[in-house]
Design a protein around this motif. Sequence first.
Motif, PDB file in Angstrom:
ATOM      1  N   GLU A 256       0.831  -1.195   0.000  1.00  0.00           N
ATOM      2  CA  GLU A 256       0.000   0.000   0.000  1.00  0.00           C
ATOM      3  C   GLU A 256       0.870   1.252   0.000  1.00  0.00           C
ATOM      4  O   GLU A 256       0.657   2.193  -0.745  1.00  0.00           O
ATOM      5  CB  GLU A 256      -0.896   0.019   1.254  1.00  0.00           C
ATOM      6  N   LEU A 257       1.870   1.198   0.872  1.00  0.00           N
ATOM      7  CA  LEU A 257       2.762   2.330   1.039  1.00  0.00           C
ATOM      8  C   LEU A 257       3.466   2.658  -0.273  1.00  0.00           C
ATOM      9  O   LEU A 257       3.558   3.801  -0.695  1.00  0.00           O
ATOM     10  CB  LEU A 257       3.792   1.967   2.098  1.00  0.00           C
ATOM     11  N   PHE A 258       3.945   1.622  -0.940  1.00  0.00           N
ATOM     12  CA  PHE A 258       4.648   1.816  -2.206  1.00  0.00           C
ATOM     13  C   PHE A 258       3.712   2.345  -3.264  1.00  0.00           C
ATOM     14  O   PHE A 258       4.092   3.116  -4.120  1.00  0.00           O
ATOM     15  CB  PHE A 258       5.261   0.490  -2.690  1.00  0.00           C
ATOM     16  N   LYS A 259       2.464   1.911  -3.192  1.00  0.00           N
ATOM     17  CA  LYS A 259       1.514   2.336  -4.211  1.00  0.00           C
ATOM     18  C   LYS A 259       1.244   3.820  -4.131  1.00  0.00           C
ATOM     19  O   LYS A 259       1.054   4.480  -5.131  1.00  0.00           O
ATOM     20  CB  LYS A 259       0.199   1.562  -4.064  1.00  0.00           C
ATOM     21  N   GLY A 260       1.247   4.317  -2.899  1.00  0.00           N
ATOM     22  CA  GLY A 260       1.000   5.746  -2.728  1.00  0.00           C
ATOM     23  C   GLY A 260       2.242   6.554  -3.011  1.00  0.00           C
ATOM     24  O   GLY A 260       2.598   7.433  -2.256  1.00  0.00           O
ATOM     25  N   GLY A 261       2.953   6.224  -4.033  1.00  0.00           N
ATOM     26  CA  GLY A 261       4.193   6.932  -4.351  1.00  0.00           C
ATOM     27  C   GLY A 261       5.356   6.238  -3.684  1.00  0.00           C
ATOM     28  O   GLY A 261       5.187   5.297  -2.920  1.00  0.00           O
ATOM     29  N   MET A 262       6.526   6.728  -3.993  1.00  0.00           N
ATOM     30  CA  MET A 262       7.723   6.108  -3.426  1.00  0.00           C
ATOM     31  C   MET A 262       7.754   6.316  -1.921  1.00  0.00           C
ATOM     32  O   MET A 262       7.253   7.305  -1.418  1.00  0.00           O
ATOM     33  CB  MET A 262       8.969   6.733  -4.060  1.00  0.00           C
ATOM     34  N   PRO A 263       8.342   5.380  -1.211  1.00  0.00           N
ATOM     35  CA  PRO A 263       8.353   5.496   0.247  1.00  0.00           C
ATOM     36  C   PRO A 263       9.091   6.747   0.689  1.00  0.00           C
ATOM     37  O   PRO A 263      10.124   7.098   0.136  1.00  0.00           O
ATOM     38  CB  PRO A 263       9.096   4.248   0.694  1.00  0.00           C
ATOM     39  N   LYS A 264       8.527   7.391   1.673  1.00  0.00           N
ATOM     40  CA  LYS A 264       9.214   8.545   2.238  1.00  0.00           C
ATOM     41  C   LYS A 264      10.195   8.018   3.272  1.00  0.00           C
ATOM     42  O   LYS A 264       9.939   7.019   3.912  1.00  0.00           O
ATOM     43  CB  LYS A 264       8.206   9.457   2.949  1.00  0.00           C
ATOM     44  N   GLU A 265      11.267   8.727   3.420  1.00  0.00           N
ATOM     45  CA  GLU A 265      12.284   8.199   4.307  1.00  0.00           C
ATOM     46  C   GLU A 265      11.788   7.993   5.729  1.00  0.00           C
ATOM     47  O   GLU A 265      12.153   7.044   6.381  1.00  0.00           O
ATOM     48  CB  GLU A 265      13.534   9.082   4.261  1.00  0.00           C
ATOM     49  N   GLU A 266      10.916   8.896   6.203  1.00  0.00           N
ATOM     50  CA  GLU A 266      10.489   8.759   7.598  1.00  0.00           C
ATOM     51  C   GLU A 266       9.556   7.569   7.784  1.00  0.00           C
ATOM     52  O   GLU A 266       9.613   6.868   8.779  1.00  0.00           O
ATOM     53  CB  GLU A 266       9.756  10.001   8.124  1.00  0.00           C
ATOM     54  N   THR A 267       8.674   7.355   6.803  1.00  0.00           N
ATOM     55  CA  THR A 267       7.656   6.345   7.034  1.00  0.00           C
ATOM     56  C   THR A 267       8.200   4.936   6.951  1.00  0.00           C
ATOM     57  O   THR A 267       7.691   4.044   7.609  1.00  0.00           O
ATOM     58  CB  THR A 267       6.512   6.461   6.000  1.00  0.00           C
ATOM     59  N   SER A 268       9.247   4.761   6.174  1.00  0.00           N
ATOM     60  CA  SER A 268       9.651   3.380   5.921  1.00  0.00           C
ATOM     61  C   SER A 268      10.089   2.665   7.187  1.00  0.00           C
ATOM     62  O   SER A 268       9.991   1.466   7.291  1.00  0.00           O
ATOM     63  CB  SER A 268      10.773   3.352   4.884  1.00  0.00           C
ATOM     64  N   SER A 269      10.547   3.409   8.187  1.00  0.00           N
ATOM     65  CA  SER A 269      11.033   2.720   9.370  1.00  0.00           C
ATOM     66  C   SER A 269       9.908   2.346  10.332  1.00  0.00           C
ATOM     67  O   SER A 269      10.103   1.605  11.273  1.00  0.00           O
ATOM     68  CB  SER A 269      12.063   3.594  10.082  1.00  0.00           C
TER      69      SER A 269
END
Length: 441
Positions: free
Chosen positions: A423-436
Amino acid sequence: TGEVERRVVAQLLTMMDGLEERGQVVVIGATNRLDAIDPALRRPGRFDREIEIGVPDAGGRLEILQIHTRGVPLGSDVDEKYLEEIAKNTQAFVGADLLALVQEAAMRALRRVLPDINLDDDLIPQEKLEQIVLIRSDFENALREIGPSAMREVLVEIPSVKWADVGGLDNVKQEIIEAVEWPITKPEKFVQMGIKPPKGILLFGPPGTGKTLVAQAVANESNANFISIKGPEMLSKWVGESERAIREIFKKARQVAPCVVFFDEIDSIASARSSMSEDAKVSERVVNQLLTELDGLEALKEIVVIAATNRPDMIDPALLRAGRFDRLVLVGQSTREGRRSIFQIHTRNIPLASDVSIDELANITEGYVGADIEAVCREAVMLALRENFNIENVDMKYFMEALNKVRPTLSENLMGYYKKIHELFKGGMPKEETSSYIGYR
Ligand code: ADP
């Protein structure tokens, strides 16, 4: 370099600088280590033309084969078509390899006839000589012996996996065919339609779902070479030299293009560049090198990079930006249909008793990934053999027993984790903060 070399270079420079322009002398140098050459020699007025002689393509290989088979007696089954076929299937062979191939085939032809020839005779009868012809099987056997010499340091292979060996995963297959096979086999289409194909594809999903298998299959089906690198292996094999390894890998890929470069477990070499540990520094250098190579790849140059991971949250987000690994494909749970075809693939060569129902097995194996199903089939046969070594067919009961021994890889939790990332990837590329934020459970 040593004193002697320096003097030789100095002398060479003096001589070349002394040559009259457009005089009657041309100096040609040859090397397979361009970088090792003293830069002073590579300046205008000295060696000022550099011509790269690369590995020949299929058309080039055919011409080379034609030249080396010109004076060779060929059997009637070795016609122009067959030579074309050999040329097509000898990716990365250079001229010397093709010559070696023809020579090896000739040796085999000779060996076939030799027992009938009496070497003590002064004259070998004409009809015996005429029997010495190179037939298809000579070439086929020779092909098993002779490999391409350009492939030595970084191992290049041509996988034998076909789409028919990959069960389920229909969406994944479709995406990969579009992103890898089309650009390699029909580049003109992309030019015509005015778009650039993706350079890199990241396959992510639980272990054993067939990520490696898919990468191998697409390389095979697009007639491309396959360079496979396991992340952890690369770090240990090229200790302290991982950046050089990355450079070598891409250099080799360019030589043997069309080529699929596959980085398995990429999280181990390209994890986020944040912490300060020694490992993180290595990883940072590797990621930077990888970025350089990816950015330097020209689209449609017949090199596609596929990476696989089961920890997508660990990967340096810089790698996932547009123009790098910008296709993210979830290789996840298979459907019942998918499991059915995976069972079919892995029981292909097993003599099944008539009570074995693949449908039933597919029904009750929710959560089993491809590798689990393969293990179930193997285990069932082992159980059957253990009970009766002379058994001819494997009954359903052994499969049921095997299911108790091999547990499914996937749990709700695990699938939830991948879905969230998806889902996260679908909403655009992962943001650095959210990926962790997304932990692995
Ligand atoms: P991954 O790279 O995702 O960890 P692999 O591709 O290495 O998994 O799969 C391991 C083995 O499991 C394969 O060699 C294959 O035999 C079997 N397998 C996995 N997925 C499938 C599938 N979809 N169809 C058929 N076999 C599969």
